[in-house]
Design a protein around this motif. Structure first.
Motif, short mmCIF file in Angstrom:
data_model
loop_
_atom_site.label_atom_id
_atom_site.label_comp_id
_atom_site.label_asym_id
_atom_site.label_seq_id
_atom_site.Cartn_x
_atom_site.Cartn_y
_atom_site.Cartn_z
N THR A 345 0.83 -1.22 0.00
CA THR A 345 0.00 0.00 0.00
C THR A 345 0.86 1.26 0.00
N VAL A 346 1.92 1.23 0.81
CA VAL A 346 2.80 2.41 0.90
C VAL A 346 3.50 2.66 -0.42
N VAL A 347 3.98 1.57 -1.06
CA VAL A 347 4.67 1.73 -2.34
C VAL A 347 3.71 2.29 -3.40
N THR A 348 2.47 1.79 -3.39
CA THR A 348 1.49 2.31 -4.34
C THR A 348 1.22 3.79 -4.10
N GLN A 349 1.08 4.16 -2.84
CA GLN A 349 0.86 5.58 -2.52
C GLN A 349 2.06 6.43 -2.89
N GLN A 350 3.27 5.91 -2.61
CA GLN A 350 4.48 6.65 -2.97
C GLN A 350 4.57 6.82 -4.49
N ARG A 351 4.24 5.74 -5.23
CA ARG A 351 4.29 5.84 -6.69
C ARG A 351 3.30 6.89 -7.20
N GLN A 352 2.09 6.90 -6.63
CA GLN A 352 1.09 7.89 -7.05
C GLN A 352 1.57 9.30 -6.71
N ARG A 353 2.12 9.46 -5.49
CA ARG A 353 2.61 10.78 -5.09
C ARG A 353 3.78 11.24 -5.97
N ASP A 354 4.74 10.33 -6.20
CA ASP A 354 5.89 10.69 -7.03
C ASP A 354 5.46 10.96 -8.47
N LEU A 355 4.46 10.18 -8.96
CA LEU A 355 3.97 10.43 -10.31
C LEU A 355 3.34 11.81 -10.43
N GLU A 356 2.56 12.18 -9.41
CA GLU A 356 1.95 13.52 -9.43
C GLU A 356 3.01 14.61 -9.36
N GLU A 357 4.01 14.41 -8.49
CA GLU A 357 5.06 15.42 -8.38
C GLU A 357 5.86 15.52 -9.69
N LEU A 358 6.21 14.33 -10.27
CA LEU A 358 6.97 14.35 -11.52
C LEU A 358 6.15 14.97 -12.65
N LEU A 359 4.85 14.67 -12.69
CA LEU A 359 3.99 15.28 -13.71
C LEU A 359 3.92 16.79 -13.55
N ALA A 360 3.79 17.23 -12.28
CA ALA A 360 3.74 18.67 -12.04
C ALA A 360 5.05 19.33 -12.47
N ARG A 361 6.19 18.70 -12.09
CA ARG A 361 7.49 19.26 -12.49
C ARG A 361 7.66 19.22 -14.00
N ALA A 362 7.17 18.13 -14.66
CA ALA A 362 7.29 18.05 -16.12
C ALA A 362 6.48 19.15 -16.79
N LEU A 363 5.25 19.37 -16.33
CA LEU A 363 4.43 20.43 -16.92
C LEU A 363 5.07 21.80 -16.71
N VAL A 364 5.62 22.00 -15.51
CA VAL A 364 6.30 23.28 -15.26
C VAL A 364 7.52 23.42 -16.15
N THR A 365 8.26 22.31 -16.33
CA THR A 365 9.45 22.36 -17.19
C THR A 365 9.07 22.65 -18.64
N LEU A 366 8.00 22.02 -19.11
CA LEU A 366 7.55 22.28 -20.48
C LEU A 366 7.10 23.73 -20.66
N GLN A 367 6.40 24.23 -19.64
CA GLN A 367 5.97 25.64 -19.71
C GLN A 367 7.17 26.57 -19.70
N GLU A 368 8.17 26.26 -18.87
CA GLU A 368 9.39 27.08 -18.83
C GLU A 368 10.14 26.98 -20.15
N ALA A 369 10.14 25.78 -20.78
CA ALA A 369 10.80 25.64 -22.08
C ALA A 369 10.13 26.52 -23.13
N LYS A 370 8.80 26.56 -23.11
CA LYS A 370 8.09 27.43 -24.06
C LYS A 370 8.45 28.89 -23.83
N HIS A 371 8.44 29.31 -22.55
CA HIS A 371 8.81 30.70 -22.25
C HIS A 371 10.25 30.97 -22.65
N ALA A 372 11.15 30.01 -22.43
CA ALA A 372 12.56 30.22 -22.81
C ALA A 372 12.71 30.35 -24.32
N HIS A 373 11.96 29.53 -25.07
CA HIS A 373 12.03 29.62 -26.53
C HIS A 373 11.52 30.98 -27.01
N GLN A 374 10.43 31.44 -26.44
CA GLN A 374 9.91 32.76 -26.81
C GLN A 374 10.90 33.86 -26.45
#
Length: 611
Positions: A345-374
């Protein structure tokens, strides 16, 4: 032969000494000498013949005492065992008394929740209106339970009351009739027990049928399993896959990060699933025994004193056919299974939490990449505009540099003339300062010469004065020693005279005391004991009690108390100003005029006169 002789000799010696001492020293030479003496004959006057009857009586008495002691120890062990058993049972009852209200409360909460659910549900259409049949089914279950209670419990209670009455009536009958009466009661009790046994057997069969029916419903497919989790592990979020990223390498690295994280958690989950598959769901026991084991462990929590020993004792009582080692092994397997499930149960919860954090960081990184390109595009446009501006400025800069070079040449010529003039001025000032410094040096040298002469004259006068003072002090010291010796002699004579006077005074005082003692004996009064007079009130106390009304104050004072006066802030401020020495200043007058009293004065006490 030698051992028998030694035993007889030891017994005879102990009998002679009254069994009060023990032989603590033993040597092999003594035993050999004793054997030789016994072989030569026992007619010596040093030894007495053995009293076998007396020794046998003593041995029987000792054996009987040992038997009594053993019986007493056995009774003590039995009593200790019974006490321990009663203590364990009392502790078990305490645990159950605490667990029973909790179970009743949980049962009541579950029933209330189910009742609220049945009351609140509403059908969405005519096809699912069958949900209301649950309420009817619940009412039918209540009616069946009430019918079962009337068919099973009420007859037992009526039989109990009837048996109490019949036993009371049987005690009033003669002994023979009473025994026949008891036989009828026993037969009735046996019939009721057989009826109850049949009912319990039917209930067990119904319970097993219900459990098999529930298992046949295959409800496991409605619960999420770890295999479903593993299937969805390798899926990359659609937000990352469909994202518009100007840098393909960045998008590829994000996808690899998601895949690596999924792979790490997949390996961990696979290992945990393998651990769960290696062990049975009930750890090798049947389901009933395992559920009873779980219930007992849940009862004995860690806040109970000696919970471990009490839990093991209750398990041994519930499972008499299993050894303690088997119970401990089952507990270890159950703890391992629970720990593995918790880890899953803990591993499943950790995976879900890490997935959400990584997704949030990925979206932020993609948004920053767009701003950097502009920003890079805007920077490229700004750079072209700056190059044009720089070309125009370069021409202006060349013109300005030519002007600055001409200005610098003129300023350098002016600065050179100013430096020559400054050097000449500094040279004149240095010559003037050198002349002044020579004059000051000469004055300083004359001053130091004069000062040295004065110091030498002063030292000479001080040496002459020191010699004079030393001669005077030596003469004074000689006179002081003579005077001290004279004073010491006079003090010694005075001490001797005072000692003689003190002795004379003591003799006179002793004679006076003797005369006074003789006079006291002549005039002393012999008084008889009077306890009544000693415990009675004195005349002074009686007169003070009688004249109490005359000791009241002449008039009452209506004024302020010391507490009321001290509580006034004006007094405290005035005291602080007085201690600081500011009570007569203008500042003290202003401060005291602004402070108000604690209680506003009455209007009738204010004066209308103005001074």
């Amino acid at each position: 032969m030698g051992a028998w002789v030694k035993r007889i000799f030891y017994s005879s010696v102990m009998a002679a000494r009254g069994l009060q001492t023990f032989i603590t020293s033993y040597r092999a030479e003594d035993s050999e000498k004793l054997v030789l003496q016994m072989k030569n004959g026992l007619s010596s006057s040093r030894y007495r013949p053995a009293e076998h009857k007396r020794l046998q009586a003593l041995i029987d008495a000792e054996r009987q005492e040992c038997d009594l002691m053993g019986q007493k120890v056995q009774r003590t062990c039995c009593a200790a065992k019974a006490t321990k058993e009663s203590s364990l049972l009392r502790q078990h009852r305490q645990v159950w008394s605490r667990e029973c209200p909790r179970l009743q409360k949980a049962k009541q909460q579950a029933e209330d929740a189910l009742q609220d659910f049945l009351e609140k549900i509403e059908p969405n259409s005519a096809t699912n209106a069958g949900l209301f049949s649950l309420q009817e089914y619940g009412l039918s279950l209540v009616r069946e339970r009430e019918a079962f209670r009337r068919a099973t419990m009420e007859p037992v209670q009526q039989l109990r009351d009837e048996l109490h009455l019949r036993l009371y009536e049987g005690q009033q009958l003669p002994h023979g009739e009473h025994l026949g009466h008891l036989d009828g009661v026993k037969q009735q009790i046996k019939a009721v027990k057989d009826h109850q046994g049949v009912i319990i057997t039917n209930l067990h069969e119904e319970q097993q049928n219900t459990e098999e029916e529930i298992r046949s419903l295959n409800l496991e497919k409605y619960f999420s399993s770890s295999s479903d989790i593993l299937v969805n592990f390798d899926k990359v979020p659609i937000e990352v896959l469909d994202a518009d990223c100007p840098y393909p390498e960045l998008k590829e690295s994000l996808i690899q990060a998601f895949q690596s994280m999924s792979e790490s958690y997949r390996s961990r989950l696979q290992s945990l699933q393998e651990q769960l598959q290696n062990t049975d769901r009930f750890c090798g026991w049947c389901s009933d025994d395992h559920h009873r084991f779980q219930f007992v462990e849940s009862m004995y929590t860690q806040d109970i004193p000696r919970h471990r020993a009490l839990c093991m004792d209750m398990l041994q009582r519930l499972f008499p056919g299993k050894t303690r080692q088997e119970l401990v092994e089952h507990e270890r397997l159950w703890d391992s299974q629970r720990f593995t499930q918790t880890q899953l149960t803990v591993v499943t919860q950790q995976r879900q939490r890490d997935l959400e954090e990584l997704l949030a960081r990925a979206l932020v990184t993609l948004q920053e990449a767009k701003h950097a390109h502009q920003e890079e595009l805007q920077l490229h446009r700004d750079r072209q505009h700056q190059q044009e501006i720089c070309w125009h400025l370069k021409e202006k800069l060349q013109q300005w540099r030519a002007q600055q070079e001409e200005v610098a040449k003129l300023e350098a010529a002016i600065a050179a003339r100013q430096r020559e003039e400054e050097k000449a001025r500094m040279k004149r000032e240095k010559e003037k300062e050198a002349a002044v410094r020579l004059q000051h040096k000469e004055k300083v040298r004359q001053f130091y010469l004069t000062k040295e002469k004065r110091r030498e004259a002063l030292e000479q006068r001080e040496e002459e004065r020191l010699a004079t003072l030393r001669s005077v002090m030596e003469e004074q010291a000689r006179r002081d020693r003579l005077r001290v010796q004279l004073r010491a002699d006079m003090l010694l004579r005075r001490q001797e005279e005072r000692g003689e006077l003190e002795l004379e005074r003591q003799r006179e005082e002793q004679a006076r005391q003797n005369r006074l003692e003789a006079l006291r004996k002549q005039v002393e009064v012999v008084a008889e004991a009077d306890p009544v007079r000693m415990t009675a009130n004195t005349k002074a106390w009686s007169s003070r009690v009688l004249d109490k009304e005359y000791q009241k104050p002449l008039y009452s004072l209506n004024t302020y108390t010391d507490t009321q006066i001290v509580s006034d802030p004006r007094l405290r401020v005035e005291q602080a100003l007085r201690e600081a020495g500011l009570h007569q200043s203008h500042y003290a007058t202003e401060v005291l005029s602004e402070i108000k009293p604690l209680k506003v004065p009455r209007r009738d006490t204010k004066s209308t006169l103005k001074f």
